[in-house]
Design a protein around this motif. Structure first.
Motif, PDB file in Angstrom:
ATOM      1  N   ARG A   6      57.198 -48.424 -99.420  1.00  0.00           N
ATOM      2  CA  ARG A   6      57.944 -49.603 -98.994  1.00  0.00           C
ATOM      3  C   ARG A   6      58.061 -49.605 -97.474  1.00  0.00           C
ATOM      4  O   ARG A   6      58.145 -48.558 -96.840  1.00  0.00           O
ATOM      5  CB  ARG A   6      59.337 -49.635 -99.612  1.00  0.00           C
ATOM      6  N   PHE A   7      58.073 -50.801 -96.929  1.00  0.00           N
ATOM      7  CA  PHE A   7      58.163 -50.990 -95.491  1.00  0.00           C
ATOM      8  C   PHE A   7      59.328 -51.918 -95.195  1.00  0.00           C
ATOM      9  O   PHE A   7      59.482 -52.957 -95.838  1.00  0.00           O
ATOM     10  CB  PHE A   7      56.849 -51.569 -94.958  1.00  0.00           C
ATOM     11  N   ALA A   8      60.133 -51.518 -94.241  1.00  0.00           N
ATOM     12  CA  ALA A   8      61.310 -52.294 -93.858  1.00  0.00           C
ATOM     13  C   ALA A   8      60.943 -53.245 -92.727  1.00  0.00           C
ATOM     14  O   ALA A   8      60.139 -52.913 -91.851  1.00  0.00           O
ATOM     15  CB  ALA A   8      62.426 -51.363 -93.402  1.00  0.00           C
ATOM     16  N   PHE A   9      61.558 -54.423 -92.762  1.00  0.00           N
ATOM     17  CA  PHE A   9      61.425 -55.388 -91.667  1.00  0.00           C
ATOM     18  C   PHE A   9      62.693 -56.217 -91.632  1.00  0.00           C
ATOM     19  O   PHE A   9      63.480 -56.241 -92.581  1.00  0.00           O
ATOM     20  CB  PHE A   9      60.185 -56.285 -91.845  1.00  0.00           C
ATOM     21  N   LEU A  10      62.896 -56.898 -90.513  1.00  0.00           N
ATOM     22  CA  LEU A  10      64.030 -57.804 -90.383  1.00  0.00           C
ATOM     23  C   LEU A  10      63.524 -59.233 -90.499  1.00  0.00           C
ATOM     24  O   LEU A  10      62.551 -59.613 -89.851  1.00  0.00           O
ATOM     25  CB  LEU A  10      64.729 -57.606 -89.030  1.00  0.00           C
ATOM     26  N   SER A  11      64.200 -60.025 -91.314  1.00  0.00           N
ATOM     27  CA  SER A  11      63.848 -61.435 -91.443  1.00  0.00           C
ATOM     28  C   SER A  11      64.235 -62.164 -90.159  1.00  0.00           C
ATOM     29  O   SER A  11      64.876 -61.586 -89.269  1.00  0.00           O
ATOM     30  CB  SER A  11      64.586 -62.054 -92.631  1.00  0.00           C
ATOM     31  N   LYS A  12      63.895 -63.440 -90.072  1.00  0.00           N
ATOM     32  CA  LYS A  12      64.258 -64.213 -88.877  1.00  0.00           C
ATOM     33  C   LYS A  12      65.768 -64.272 -88.683  1.00  0.00           C
ATOM     34  O   LYS A  12      66.251 -64.436 -87.570  1.00  0.00           O
ATOM     35  CB  LYS A  12      63.654 -65.619 -88.927  1.00  0.00           C
ATOM     36  N   ASP A  13      66.522 -64.102 -89.770  1.00  0.00           N
ATOM     37  CA  ASP A  13      67.988 -64.075 -89.696  1.00  0.00           C
ATOM     38  C   ASP A  13      68.518 -62.672 -89.463  1.00  0.00           C
ATOM     39  O   ASP A  13      69.728 -62.452 -89.529  1.00  0.00           O
ATOM     40  CB  ASP A  13      68.595 -64.633 -90.988  1.00  0.00           C
ATOM     41  N   ARG A  14      67.612 -61.723 -89.225  1.00  0.00           N
ATOM     42  CA  ARG A  14      67.946 -60.317 -88.971  1.00  0.00           C
ATOM     43  C   ARG A  14      68.599 -59.640 -90.171  1.00  0.00           C
ATOM     44  O   ARG A  14      69.513 -58.834 -90.028  1.00  0.00           O
ATOM     45  CB  ARG A  14      68.824 -60.161 -87.731  1.00  0.00           C
ATOM     46  N   LYS A  29      57.185 -56.568 -86.628  1.00  0.00           N
ATOM     47  CA  LYS A  29      57.489 -55.143 -86.594  1.00  0.00           C
ATOM     48  C   LYS A  29      58.015 -54.675 -87.951  1.00  0.00           C
ATOM     49  O   LYS A  29      58.879 -55.311 -88.546  1.00  0.00           O
ATOM     50  CB  LYS A  29      58.520 -54.867 -85.496  1.00  0.00           C
ATOM     51  N   HIS A  30      57.481 -53.536 -88.419  1.00  0.00           N
ATOM     52  CA  HIS A  30      57.899 -52.972 -89.693  1.00  0.00           C
ATOM     53  C   HIS A  30      57.713 -51.461 -89.650  1.00  0.00           C
ATOM     54  O   HIS A  30      56.917 -50.956 -88.868  1.00  0.00           O
ATOM     55  CB  HIS A  30      57.107 -53.597 -90.853  1.00  0.00           C
ATOM     56  N   VAL A  31      58.484 -50.755 -90.462  1.00  0.00           N
ATOM     57  CA  VAL A  31      58.402 -49.298 -90.522  1.00  0.00           C
ATOM     58  C   VAL A  31      58.447 -48.852 -91.976  1.00  0.00           C
ATOM     59  O   VAL A  31      59.121 -49.459 -92.803  1.00  0.00           O
ATOM     60  CB  VAL A  31      59.540 -48.600 -89.727  1.00  0.00           C
ATOM     61  N   GLN A  32      57.720 -47.779 -92.268  1.00  0.00           N
ATOM     62  CA  GLN A  32      57.728 -47.244 -93.627  1.00  0.00           C
ATOM     63  C   GLN A  32      59.053 -46.539 -93.881  1.00  0.00           C
ATOM     64  O   GLN A  32      59.645 -45.936 -92.983  1.00  0.00           O
ATOM     65  CB  GLN A  32      56.574 -46.275 -93.843  1.00  0.00           C
ATOM     66  N   THR A  33      59.516 -46.616 -95.118  1.00  0.00           N
ATOM     67  CA  THR A  33      60.769 -45.988 -95.500  1.00  0.00           C
ATOM     68  C   THR A  33      60.631 -45.349 -96.877  1.00  0.00           C
ATOM     69  O   THR A  33      59.785 -45.758 -97.670  1.00  0.00           O
ATOM     70  CB  THR A  33      61.933 -47.010 -95.502  1.00  0.00           C
ATOM     71  N   SER A  34      61.471 -44.369 -97.138  1.00  0.00           N
ATOM     72  CA  SER A  34      61.489 -43.739 -98.461  1.00  0.00           C
ATOM     73  C   SER A  34      62.458 -44.451 -99.401  1.00  0.00           C
ATOM     74  O   SER A  34      62.541 -44.118-100.584  1.00  0.00           O
ATOM     75  CB  SER A  34      61.888 -42.264 -98.338  1.00  0.00           C
ATOM     76  N   LEU A  35      63.188 -45.450 -98.897  1.00  0.00           N
ATOM     77  CA  LEU A  35      64.116 -46.202 -99.740  1.00  0.00           C
ATOM     78  C   LEU A  35      63.351 -47.037-100.758  1.00  0.00           C
ATOM     79  O   LEU A  35      62.196 -47.408-100.538  1.00  0.00           O
ATOM     80  CB  LEU A  35      64.977 -47.139 -98.891  1.00  0.00           C
TER      81      LEU A  35
END
Length: 85
Positions: A6-14, A29-35
């Motif tokens: 899974r990869f985390a990102f922020l939507s346009k609304d953060r 921008k996105h980052v891999q996460t273990s969540l």
């Protein structure tokens, strides 16, 4: 819940979301996460989907800021948001 990376990102609304890498990359921008994530793409913390508003540093369960329950922000969500901002 997904078992794929899974990869985390922020939507346009953060708002913090988790998705597969292809979908997350579409949001910049996105980052891999273990969540893991729930069926709506929100991170799961202690068995519950959490809607996290990065700009406000507020987290909610059982809904969002209009109808959810405000909880203490889990540190892992703050850390992810900091990497994305």
């Amino acid at each position: 819940m997904s078992v794929k990376p899974r990869f985390a990102f922020l939507s346009k609304d953060r708002i913090l979301h988790l998705h597969d890498e292809e979908h997350a990359a579409q949001h910049g921008k996105h980052v891999q996460t273990s969540l893991t994530d729930d069926e709506s793409g929100y991170p799961v913390i202690e068995g519950q989907g959490v809607v996290y508003y990065a700009d406000e540093d507020k987290a909610y369960i059982n809904g969002n800021k209009s109808d959810g329950k405000l909880i203490a922000t889990p540190p892992v969500l703050k850390q992810l948001a900091a990497e994305l901002l």
